[in-house]
Design an enzyme around this catalytic site. Sequence first.
Site, short mmCIF file in Angstrom:
data_model
loop_
_atom_site.label_atom_id
_atom_site.label_comp_id
_atom_site.label_asym_id
_atom_site.label_seq_id
_atom_site.Cartn_x
_atom_site.Cartn_y
_atom_site.Cartn_z
CG HIS A 1 -1.99 0.95 1.25
ND1 HIS A 1 -1.96 2.16 1.39
CD2 HIS A 1 -3.29 0.79 0.57
CE1 HIS A 1 -3.13 2.92 1.10
NE2 HIS A 1 -3.97 1.71 0.74
CG ASP B 1 -8.32 -4.31 -2.88
OD1 ASP B 1 -7.60 -3.37 -2.94
OD2 ASP B 1 -9.57 -4.43 -2.59
C1 SDX Z 1 -6.31 -0.01 -2.82
O1 SDX Z 1 -4.56 4.50 -2.09
C2 SDX Z 1 -5.30 4.00 -1.32
O2 SDX Z 1 -5.73 4.08 -0.21
C3 SDX Z 1 -6.07 2.77 -2.05
C4 SDX Z 1 -7.08 2.05 -1.24
C5 SDX Z 1 -8.37 2.65 -0.84
O3 SDX Z 1 -8.93 2.17 -0.08
O4 SDX Z 1 -8.54 3.63 -1.94
O5 SDX Z 1 -6.48 1.49 -0.28
C6 SDX Z 1 -7.28 0.50 -2.10
O6 SDX Z 1 -6.16 0.33 -3.89
C7 SDX Z 1 -5.63 -0.96 -2.12
C8 SDX Z 1 -4.01 -1.26 -2.83
C9 SDX Z 1 -4.59 -2.51 -3.69
N1 SDX Z 1 -3.57 -3.08 -4.70
C10 SDX Z 1 -2.96 -4.10 -4.78
O7 SDX Z 1 -3.11 -5.04 -3.84
C11 SDX Z 1 -2.12 -4.54 -5.99
C12 SDX Z 1 -0.81 -4.93 -5.50
N2 SDX Z 1 -0.12 -3.95 -4.70
C13 SDX Z 1 0.90 -2.95 -5.66
O8 SDX Z 1 0.45 -2.74 -6.76
C14 SDX Z 1 1.48 -1.97 -4.76
O9 SDX Z 1 1.65 -2.47 -3.43
C15 SDX Z 1 0.71 -0.68 -4.54
C16 SDX Z 1 0.04 -0.12 -5.88
C17 SDX Z 1 -0.48 -0.69 -3.74
C18 SDX Z 1 1.44 0.50 -3.72
O10 SDX Z 1 2.30 0.70 -4.72
P1 SDX Z 1 3.63 1.92 -4.38
O11 SDX Z 1 3.04 2.55 -3.35
O12 SDX Z 1 3.65 2.45 -5.63
O13 SDX Z 1 4.74 1.05 -3.89
P2 SDX Z 1 5.94 0.48 -5.02
O14 SDX Z 1 5.09 -0.03 -6.12
O15 SDX Z 1 7.02 1.65 -5.17
O16 SDX Z 1 6.60 -0.78 -4.17
C19 SDX Z 1 7.52 -0.47 -3.28
C20 SDX Z 1 8.22 -2.00 -3.55
C21 SDX Z 1 8.61 -2.29 -4.98
O17 SDX Z 1 9.72 -3.08 -5.00
P3 SDX Z 1 11.30 -2.21 -4.90
O18 SDX Z 1 11.36 -1.71 -6.53
O19 SDX Z 1 11.53 -1.30 -3.96
O20 SDX Z 1 12.29 -3.49 -5.29
O21 SDX Z 1 7.61 -2.99 -3.09
C22 SDX Z 1 7.44 -3.81 -4.20
C23 SDX Z 1 7.44 -2.88 -5.35
O22 SDX Z 1 8.08 -3.71 -6.34
N3 SDX Z 1 5.84 -4.23 -4.36
C24 SDX Z 1 5.51 -5.43 -4.26
C25 SDX Z 1 3.93 -5.33 -4.19
N4 SDX Z 1 3.74 -4.15 -3.87
C26 SDX Z 1 4.85 -3.19 -3.89
N5 SDX Z 1 6.03 -6.69 -4.55
C27 SDX Z 1 5.13 -7.78 -4.96
N6 SDX Z 1 3.84 -7.80 -4.64
C28 SDX Z 1 3.16 -6.56 -4.35
N7 SDX Z 1 1.83 -6.54 -4.16
#
Ligand code: SDX
Length: 435
Positions: free
Chosen positions: A312, A370
């Site tokens: 998140h 989720d």
């Molecule tokens: C919602 O914003 C809100 O409040 C949204 C929400 C709401 O109520 O409105 O809470 C609802 O959208 C919840 C989130 C649902 N999405 C997912 O579950 C999809 C999977 N999650 C990712 O796509 C991600 O965690 C995000 C999009 C939610 C957050 O992404 P960020 O903040 O841009 O973080 P990032 O992508 O920069 O991740 C940081 C690191 C990265 O690795 P490095 O580049 O540092 O090596 O963590 C890794 C990412 O690759 N990472 C994951 C991951 N989420 C982040 N790796 C594996 N699986 C994941 N789910």
Amino acid sequence: MTPNSKATLNFADGTPSIEFPIYKGSVGPDVIDIRKLYGGTGKFTFDPGFMSTAACESKITYIDGDKGELLYRGYPIEQLAVNCDYLETCYLLLNGELPDATQKKDFEHRVTNHTMVHEQMTRFFQGFRRDAHPMAVLVGCVGALSAFYHDSLDIQNPEHRRISAIRLIAKMPTLVAMAYKYSVGQPFMYPKNDLSYSANFMRMMFGTPCAEYVPNPVLVRALDRILILHADHEQNASTSTVRLAGSSGANPFACIAAGIATLWGPAHGGANEACLVMLGDIQKQGGLPKIGEFIAQVKDKNSNVKLMGFGHRVYKNYDPRAKLMRETCYEVLNELGLQDDPMFKLAMALEKIALEDEYFVSRKLYPNVDFYSGIVQKALGIPTDLFTCIFALARTVGWIAQWTEMIAEPDQKIGRPRQLFTGAPRRDVTPIGQR
Ligand code: SDX
């Protein structure tokens, strides 16, 4: 807002230094007011994902990502989920205070008496294929609602804003249920005014004209709690879209349609559907014994595989909604005698492994709202492709509360970000014969 300190920006390139006021909120990070930066220095800030940007002032929802805390108008989500129902929470988000018994009854009456949609709305569905994604249907139908309410599109009129909020909250369950009925070729069910908000939705979804449908109170309460958990969440992507659309003066139905479109993405509200698909894929590949292989794929950057329902932008601790969702999941599965639901067991095993794995721990990746919501919705009989519609249904009150707050801002301006331009500087067109 009164400045409580200031920040000075000095430049190595000879640009004169500049001071900015710093404002302190009631809780949460201070903000540096940089509104005069461009005028004073000819420079912009650069923050594409808004990682360090507060786009507005708000009094509605507060998230402490480190503590894993979520407050609606100051009330912890854990207390609201247990002590209130969804319409009470809607009243709180819209008005800033919990209703007393009379106010609650009046609000319920107003919402109940706006649950029908214009009969001509049924014709919109005929234009869609039966297998259209329900989010495509919902975006279309909600946007179309503005065509039926020319009597209340003056967004500067507080009464028009109030009636639009009621209409949207009231009609979303009807439209979502209609999208589902259309997809399965069953007749639309009209709302019944003697049912509660969530019971009405369950009947419109699963009832038919052939038999009396009596909603199961345990399942109704579970759905109502799911709606509370999804009701608002600060300035997330879809809420920011609604605010930006609203800043142009677009009508509330168009703004909510824009929010629905944004929520659809798998990185946002589409994650619950994507999470269930992910669990199903692991199940097909062999289930629990295959979790290690899947986690290895997630950690392999080249695989582009994410652990859906994890991570998140704000929560760097356990999403409080995920805990409540897991409890609700357990209650529903117990009520339905599905305690051994393989998907639930797989999800809990996956969660345990991920929470102990350095890759996730070091990145502070925890289950979000989720992760369990798909399992409980599937147990409730809701088809996977309808999960994000339920999310949109629940979030409509948050979107409309945030939209209302923005419109009421005395110095509200149209949102118009700038850019760092790295494309071709000015050049002349060469006639085609010389290209
Ligand atoms: C919602 O914003 C809100 O409040 C949204 C929400 C709401 O109520 O409105 O809470 C609802 O959208 C919840 C989130 C649902 N999405 C997912 O579950 C999809 C999977 N999650 C990712 O796509 C991600 O965690 C995000 C999009 C939610 C957050 O992404 P960020 O903040 O841009 O973080 P990032 O992508 O920069 O991740 C940081 C690191 C990265 O690795 P490095 O580049 O540092 O090596 O963590 C890794 C990412 O690759 N990472 C994951 C991951 N989420 C982040 N790796 C594996 N699986 C994941 N789910």
